[in-house]
Design an enzyme around this catalytic site. Structure first.
Site, PDB file in Angstrom:
ATOM      1  N   LYS A 175       0.854  -1.198   0.000  1.00  0.00           N
ATOM      2  CA  LYS A 175       0.000   0.000   0.000  1.00  0.00           C
ATOM      3  C   LYS A 175       0.880   1.235   0.000  1.00  0.00           C
ATOM      4  O   LYS A 175       1.710   1.439   0.888  1.00  0.00           O
ATOM      5  CB  LYS A 175      -0.920   0.042   1.218  1.00  0.00           C
ATOM      6  CG  LYS A 175      -2.010   1.123   1.053  1.00  0.00           C
ATOM      7  CD  LYS A 175      -2.667   1.505   2.350  1.00  0.00           C
ATOM      8  CE  LYS A 175      -2.009   2.681   3.026  1.00  0.00           C
ATOM      9  NZ  LYS A 175      -2.135   3.954   2.264  1.00  0.00           N
ATOM     10  N   GLU A 251       9.277   0.189  11.408  1.00  0.00           N
ATOM     11  CA  GLU A 251      10.310   1.226  11.449  1.00  0.00           C
ATOM     12  C   GLU A 251       9.560   2.537  11.603  1.00  0.00           C
ATOM     13  O   GLU A 251       8.837   2.953  10.708  1.00  0.00           O
ATOM     14  CB  GLU A 251      11.166   1.202  10.180  1.00  0.00           C
ATOM     15  CG  GLU A 251      12.408   2.090  10.289  1.00  0.00           C
ATOM     16  CD  GLU A 251      12.187   3.477   9.743  1.00  0.00           C
ATOM     17  OE1 GLU A 251      12.036   4.417  10.567  1.00  0.00           O
ATOM     18  OE2 GLU A 251      12.170   3.634   8.518  1.00  0.00           O
ATOM     19  N   CYS A 286      12.858  10.216   8.637  1.00  0.00           N
ATOM     20  CA  CYS A 286      12.780   9.695  10.004  1.00  0.00           C
ATOM     21  C   CYS A 286      14.124   9.801  10.704  1.00  0.00           C
ATOM     22  O   CYS A 286      14.186   9.903  11.928  1.00  0.00           O
ATOM     23  CB  CYS A 286      12.272   8.257   9.996  1.00  0.00           C
ATOM     24  SG  CYS A 286      13.139   7.179   8.845  1.00  0.00           S
ATOM     25  N   GLU A 385       8.691  14.908  16.820  1.00  0.00           N
ATOM     26  CA  GLU A 385       9.201  14.780  15.461  1.00  0.00           C
ATOM     27  C   GLU A 385       8.387  15.685  14.545  1.00  0.00           C
ATOM     28  O   GLU A 385       7.206  15.456  14.315  1.00  0.00           O
ATOM     29  CB  GLU A 385       9.099  13.326  14.993  1.00  0.00           C
ATOM     30  CG  GLU A 385       9.675  13.101  13.597  1.00  0.00           C
ATOM     31  CD  GLU A 385       9.508  11.668  13.128  1.00  0.00           C
ATOM     32  OE1 GLU A 385      10.406  11.180  12.424  1.00  0.00           O
ATOM     33  OE2 GLU A 385       8.478  11.047  13.458  1.00  0.00           O
TER      34      GLU A 385
END
Length: 482
Positions: A175, A251, A286, A385
């Site tokens: 996806k 992750e 990330c 973040e």
């Protein structure tokens, strides 16, 4: 060539309901295409195709050498269509064209070639037994793999998921992220052209809350691999627990510390790399070096150099080969980051450069490269973040304080240390709780080394031989031969 449909069972198709979604380019806010948009029925169809291909098709039973040859042909086809696919990446998520080609496509091609070459080089074991008995330990393909990938590196991270899964003999339903659904569909079509049998690699564009959840809950999915936010990763763990307890490989987020000691081999190089580490890909990584943890004796020198370097990272048209930083992925990201920045400044941080929307006349969500100093340990700018080009600077006095600051986060994806002291480099790299530690560099790596995190940055590893562990099951066969 803009894809227009889902890729299921070896061919493009419309959504079962006829649903379509406009794909918006962050370059200027315009619509690129009305794309077929999957629902639960389409997710079921893709999983059913992958299940048939695994249970009854040739791929899991194909010789490992031949699977590798298909992946190598796949890499050659991607190379042949490199410019076309790079343009799709730039248009769908705003990555500058020089990086879409030089980094994103290069990474996918290298990944396919790495696992193409590795496919027939993973042996089993014959443990010692007594006379008359034989034990075999073999690696068997785990089954149907669902891969849910992010928009920031749609092909790099997508390749890290599907290439080792295919090399192992699994079948895949991938996806795409809602923001970047085009490039991977084009890649999947090339996979079929390279020789992947129908149903072996399926690609869906659709909403995470619908299609992603269905894949997470689906009883015919054996392994789920996801790269994205920690919040969504928690959902996938719940989906697995509530369905067939499928293996989940995550992750997740990061708030990586980039630690600079006064004895760095070259402070100017450390500062320039720190600027690259947060402004590259508009900070949408990330592993972005979003926290500069710098010794107080050299902090002002290093920060001044980064502020000066920011002038060379001003956003521009991502289709211009000279552009180094493009737009953010969408308006929602821009407004979220600006809102968080306002909160952080209200909490006491000082803005050194940037912090404003630019190029608004283009219609795209462009943000100036931003540096803040003086943020306290509970400031939102050092806690959360942001996923944008915003650098928060923190200072320290000694190694222990640097480690305390580095660890003052729930994440553990990556970190960097700049020092000429070999002993300090070893001490810091061993003590830092992170999946990757760079010494006197940032974001360096190769397909031969694993990638992943600890703590809230996830579990499991992409890349290298170790990624095959995620897509294989160990089988013991015990033979009593008399």
């Amino acid at each position: 060539m803009l894809p227009e449909g889902l890729f299921i069972d070896g061919a493009g198709r419309a959504a079962s309901t006829g649903a379509r979604r406009s794909v918006i380019t962050p370059r200027d806010g315009s619509s690129l295409v009305e794309l077929a948009w999957a629902g639960e029925a389409d997710a079921d169809a893709a999983v059913a195709a992958a299940r048939r291909a695994f249970d009854h098709g040739p791929w899991p039973r194909t010789a490992a050498r031949e699977r590798g040859e298909v992946l190598l042909r796949f890499a050659d086809l991607v190379e042949r269509h490199r410019a076309e696919i790079a343009r799709l990446v730039t248009l769908e998520m705003g990555k500058p064209i020089a990086y879409a080609d030089g980094i994103e496509l290069r990474a996918l091609i290298r990944c396919l070639r790495f696992y193409g070459g590795l496919a027939d080089k993973t042996a089993g074991e014959i443990p010692p037994t007594t006379d008359g008995e034989l034990a075999l330990v073999t690696r068997e393909p785990a089954g149907v793999v669902a891969a849910v990938v992010p928009w920031n590196f749609p092909l790099t991270i997508g390749g890290w998921k599907f290439a080792p899964a295919l090399a192992a003999g699994c079948t895949v339903v991938l996806k795409t992220a809602e923001q970047s659904p085009l490039s991977m569909q084009r890649v999947a079509a090339l996979g079929a052209e390279a020789g992947l049998p129908p149903g072996v690699l399926n690609v869906l564009s659709g909403d995470g809350a619908t299609v992603g959840r269905r894949l997470g809950e689906h009883p015919d999915v054996d392994v789920l691999t996801f790269t994205g936010s920690t919040a969504v990763g928690r959902h996938f763990l719940r989906y697995a627990a509530d369905s067939n307890v499928k293996r989940v490989h995550l992750e997740l987020g990061g708030k990586s510390p980039n630690i600079v000691f006064p004895d760095a081999p070259d402070l100017d190089a450390a500062a320039d790399t720190a600027a690259w580490a947060i402004f590259f890909n508009s900070g949408e990584m990330c592993t972005a070096g979003s926290r500069l943890v710098v010794h107080e004796d050299v902090a002002e020198r290093v920060v001044a150099r980064i502020v000066e370097a920011a002038a060379g990272w001003q956003p521009g048209d991502p289709l211009d080969p000279e552009t180094k930083m493009g737009p953010l992925v969408d308006e929602r990201s821009l407004h979220r980051i600006l809102g968080t920045l306002t909160t952080g400044l209200d909490q006491g941080a000082t803005l050194r450069t940037g912090g404003t929307r630019v190029l608004e006349h283009t219609g795209g969500p462009y943000l100036a490269p931003t540096v803040v100093t003086g943020a306290a340990r509970d400031n939102v700018l050092v806690r959360e973040e942001l996923f944008g080009p915003v650098l928060a600077v923190q200072t320290f006095r000694d190694e222990d304080e640097a480690l305390r600051i580095a660890h003052d986060t729930p994440y553990g994806l990556a970190a960097a240390v700049w020092t000429s002291d070999l002993g300090r480099a070893h001490r810091m790299s061993r003590r830092l709780r992170a999946g990757t530690v760079w010494v006197n560099c940032y974001e360096e790596g190769d397909m031969t080394v694993p990638f992943g995190g600890v703590k809230l940055s996830g579990a499991g590893r992409d890349k290298s031989r170790h990624a095959l562990d995620e897509y294989t099951d160990l089988k013991t066969t015990w033979i009593n031969h008399g």
